[in-house]
Design an enzyme around this catalytic site. Structure first.
Site, PDB file in Angstrom:
ATOM      1  N   ASP A  50      -0.107   4.464   1.001  1.00 13.68           N
ATOM      2  CA  ASP A  50      -0.567   5.441   1.974  1.00 13.68           C
ATOM      3  C   ASP A  50       0.380   5.313   3.127  1.00 13.68           C
ATOM      4  O   ASP A  50       0.729   4.024   3.520  1.00 13.68           O
ATOM      5  CB  ASP A  50      -2.063   5.740   2.277  1.00 13.68           C
ATOM      6  CG  ASP A  50      -2.428   4.274   2.879  1.00 13.68           C
ATOM      7  OD1 ASP A  50      -2.047   3.259   2.313  1.00 13.68           O
ATOM      8  OD2 ASP A  50      -3.335   4.597   3.889  1.00 13.68           O
ATOM      9  N   GLU A  82      -5.024   1.868   2.783  1.00 10.57           N
ATOM     10  CA  GLU A  82      -4.853   0.601   3.522  1.00 10.57           C
ATOM     11  C   GLU A  82      -5.044   1.091   5.021  1.00 10.57           C
ATOM     12  O   GLU A  82      -5.524   0.404   5.888  1.00 10.57           O
ATOM     13  CB  GLU A  82      -3.739  -0.183   3.360  1.00 10.57           C
ATOM     14  CG  GLU A  82      -3.668  -1.512   4.076  1.00 10.57           C
ATOM     15  CD  GLU A  82      -3.066  -1.516   5.511  1.00 10.57           C
ATOM     16  OE1 GLU A  82      -2.939  -2.527   6.138  1.00 10.57           O
ATOM     17  OE2 GLU A  82      -2.323  -0.603   5.845  1.00 10.57           O
ATOM     18  N   GLU A  83      -4.345   2.235   5.308  1.00  8.99           N
ATOM     19  CA  GLU A  83      -4.238   2.576   6.899  1.00  8.99           C
ATOM     20  C   GLU A  83      -5.282   3.030   7.439  1.00  8.99           C
ATOM     21  O   GLU A  83      -5.686   2.926   8.748  1.00  8.99           O
ATOM     22  CB  GLU A  83      -3.016   3.493   7.080  1.00  8.99           C
ATOM     23  CG  GLU A  83      -1.578   3.394   6.780  1.00  8.99           C
ATOM     24  CD  GLU A  83      -0.972   2.385   7.629  1.00  8.99           C
ATOM     25  OE1 GLU A  83      -1.770   1.863   8.690  1.00  8.99           O
ATOM     26  OE2 GLU A  83       0.020   2.026   7.311  1.00  8.99           O
ATOM     27  N   ASP A  96       6.080   1.491   6.641  1.00  2.00           N
ATOM     28  CA  ASP A  96       5.029   0.854   6.303  1.00  2.00           C
ATOM     29  C   ASP A  96       3.974   1.665   5.439  1.00  2.00           C
ATOM     30  O   ASP A  96       3.517   2.814   5.873  1.00  2.00           O
ATOM     31  CB  ASP A  96       4.179   0.781   7.940  1.00  2.00           C
ATOM     32  CG  ASP A  96       2.597   0.373   7.900  1.00  2.00           C
ATOM     33  OD1 ASP A  96       2.309  -0.289   6.793  1.00  2.00           O
ATOM     34  OD2 ASP A  96       2.163   0.227   9.049  1.00  2.00           O
ATOM     35  N   HIS A 155       3.805   3.820  12.167  1.00  2.00           N
ATOM     36  CA  HIS A 155       2.958   4.549  12.822  1.00  2.00           C
ATOM     37  C   HIS A 155       3.528   5.564  14.055  1.00  2.00           C
ATOM     38  O   HIS A 155       3.102   6.040  14.762  1.00  2.00           O
ATOM     39  CB  HIS A 155       1.488   3.926  13.435  1.00  2.00           C
ATOM     40  CG  HIS A 155       1.039   3.224  12.491  1.00  2.00           C
ATOM     41  ND1 HIS A 155      -0.417   2.819  12.584  1.00  2.00           N
ATOM     42  CD2 HIS A 155       1.141   2.730  10.954  1.00  2.00           C
ATOM     43  CE1 HIS A 155      -0.903   2.175  11.567  1.00  2.00           C
ATOM     44  NE2 HIS A 155       0.166   1.967  10.685  1.00  2.00           N
ATOM     45  N   HIS A 209       0.893  -1.194   0.081  1.00  8.10           N
ATOM     46  CA  HIS A 209       0.089   0.067  -0.023  1.00  8.10           C
ATOM     47  C   HIS A 209       0.728   1.039  -0.016  1.00  8.10           C
ATOM     48  O   HIS A 209       2.154   1.394   0.572  1.00  8.10           O
ATOM     49  CB  HIS A 209      -1.132  -0.063   1.258  1.00  8.10           C
ATOM     50  CG  HIS A 209      -0.285   0.116   2.573  1.00  8.10           C
ATOM     51  ND1 HIS A 209      -0.173   1.096   3.151  1.00  8.10           N
ATOM     52  CD2 HIS A 209      -0.137  -0.879   3.711  1.00  8.10           C
ATOM     53  CE1 HIS A 209       0.468   1.014   4.300  1.00  8.10           C
ATOM     54  NE2 HIS A 209       0.352  -0.416   4.533  1.00  8.10           N
ATOM     55  N   ASP A 267       3.929  -6.485   3.794  1.00 12.26           N
ATOM     56  CA  ASP A 267       3.458  -5.099   4.437  1.00 12.26           C
ATOM     57  C   ASP A 267       3.649  -5.602   6.270  1.00 12.26           C
ATOM     58  O   ASP A 267       3.023  -5.073   7.071  1.00 12.26           O
ATOM     59  CB  ASP A 267       2.115  -5.005   4.271  1.00 12.26           C
ATOM     60  CG  ASP A 267       1.476  -3.807   5.234  1.00 12.26           C
ATOM     61  OD1 ASP A 267       2.219  -3.002   5.720  1.00 12.26           O
ATOM     62  OD2 ASP A 267       0.145  -3.713   5.638  1.00 12.26           O
TER      63      ASP A 267
END
Length: 412
Positions: free
Chosen positions: A82, A177-178, A143, A382, A80, A200
């Site tokens: 994002d 995705e997040e 990520d 994150h 992903h 991922d």
């Protein structure tokens, strides 16, 4: 510098943070900037069947099968574009700490931001390796830009080395995705893979074929505002009722007390005043029966408060988000077995754990595409303390190359 790392350092400098508040798909236009770069790079390396969904920001491409391997299973790799809304992804300044000495890492001397081993003792495992970190003011974006870089580098290698036998590969890059919307517009039929992996995950060797069952819930509490000087027996403070609701949930079924297969109720956001309070929850459990039980518990708490304060005081909106992909994966464990075998060939140790979160692969699996998750070499997603290990990223690229070859041998 390897191609994997070169790609990665390009990608993390692009701000692709998603935003669940916009109600659009993609949720932010800036994700298109990375999509457009990937399309250009895929064209330059000679990939085929490149499709760019300009409306919803999906990128698909193929690496054609080696001659004589056109009828072997079509394998897909998905990542992903994002990054998480939790921490800023703008103006990322990546830095490589070469031959890491095992001690604290000063990320930002001016701001006194230090990556301390006392708080992150797992750093000791990376002594002698090269780590990519930030300046401590943003996340890194491993990520999942590490996964994108590894997939792109693997594709480039296979296109440059026709002597390496492999079946047809399909590549997919998703937005959002997040915020749980990564597969909302993913075209499984167009993708055309028999099996796939999301790339991922975390440290090298990690792989997952189990996720939570997941639901989102919105709690709305309606109160009654009365001047506090004459409020006795008349005021209903919606904020206090919301706090009471939280107190009714099982105390230790909370993310900060759970691990492994243990599920939880998580209060993610809350806002309000005396008259109205809204709270956003996520509900998770790996076990489907326990998941359903948690949802019933949530509703029973609301029913109790409505009986106490009057019908309509508390409203609950709830919707399932995704289910444990382990149910779909059971007939396709060759995907884990082959990844584990190659991990050992590369000198690593497979670590098969449940995902304590979501993945595009969970929804893709229920859309008819069995899709477990693989490592990237990144950690602490994150977070402003996110980092990636150069050697593990390069090994993950090699893992993908070898998986392509493994499926050309028909090892299912």
């Amino acid at each position: 510098m390897s191609r994997t790392i070169d790609y990665f350092l390009q990608y993390v400098k692009l701000d692709t943070q998603s935003d669940e508040s916009t109600g659009t798909s993609p949720s932010t236009r800036k994700q298109h900037e990375l999509a457009e770069l990937l399309v250009r790079q895929l064209e330059e390396m000679g990939a085929s069947e490149i499709t760019y969904d300009r409306e919803h920001c999906y990128v698909y491409a193929s690496v054609p099968a080696s001659e004589g391997y056109e009828k072997t299973p079509v394998l897909g790799f998905v990542a992903h574009m994002d990054t998480s809304p939790a921490v800023s992804g703008a103006n990322v300044k990546p830095r490589i700490v070469e031959n890491y000495d095992g001690g604290d890492i000063v990320l930002n001397e001016k701001e006194n931001i230090v990556f301390r081993t006392a708080e992150f003792p797992e750093l000791a495992e990376y002594k002698g390796r090269n780590l990519i970190v930030t300046d401590g003011t943003t996340l890194l974006g491993a990520d999942d830009k590490a996964g994108i870089a590894e997939i792109m580098a693997a594709c480039a290698y296979l296109l440059e080395h026709p002597e390496v036998s492999h079946g047809k590969l399909r590549i997919g890059f998703t937005p959002d995705e997040e915020i749980g919307q990564g597969t909302d517009h993913f075209d499984v039929k167009l993708f055309g893979a028999d099996y796939a992996y999301t790339v991922d995950g975390g440290p090298f060797g990690g792989m997952q074929h189990e996720t939570f069952n997941a639901a989102g819930a919105r709690l709305t509490v309606y109160g009654r505002s009365v001047h506090p000087g004459s409020a006795k027996g008349r005021m209903v403070n919606s904020m206090l009722v919301a706090f009471e609701f939280q107190s009714l949930l099982p105390v230790f079924q909370n993310p900060m007390y759970t691990e492994g297969y243990e599920g939880f109720f998580h209060l993610d956001q809350i806002s309000g005043n005396v008259e109205k309070t809204t709270a956003e929850y996520i509900i998770r459990d790996h076990d489907r029966a326990l998941f359903e039980e948690k949802k019933q518990t949530f509703r029973r708490c609301a029913d109790f408060l409505n009986e106490k304060y009057g019908a309509g005081t508390v409203e609950v909106e709830m919707a399932d988000t995704y289910y444990n992909m382990e149910e779909v994966m059971r007939p396709h464990m060759h995907l884990i077995d082959n990844a584990a075998r190659i991990t050992r060939e590369l000198g690593g140790e497979p670590v098969i754990t449940p995902i304590r979160g979501g993945t595009d692969g969970a929804r893709l699996s229920y859309m008819g595409l069995p899709c477990p998750n693989l490592c990237t070499g990144g950690s602490n997603g994150h977070s402003r303390f996110e980092y990636a290990c150069v050697q593990e990223m390069e090994m993950t690229t090699e893992l993908l190359v070898r998986l392509a070859g493994r499926y050309s041998e028909g090892l299912i």
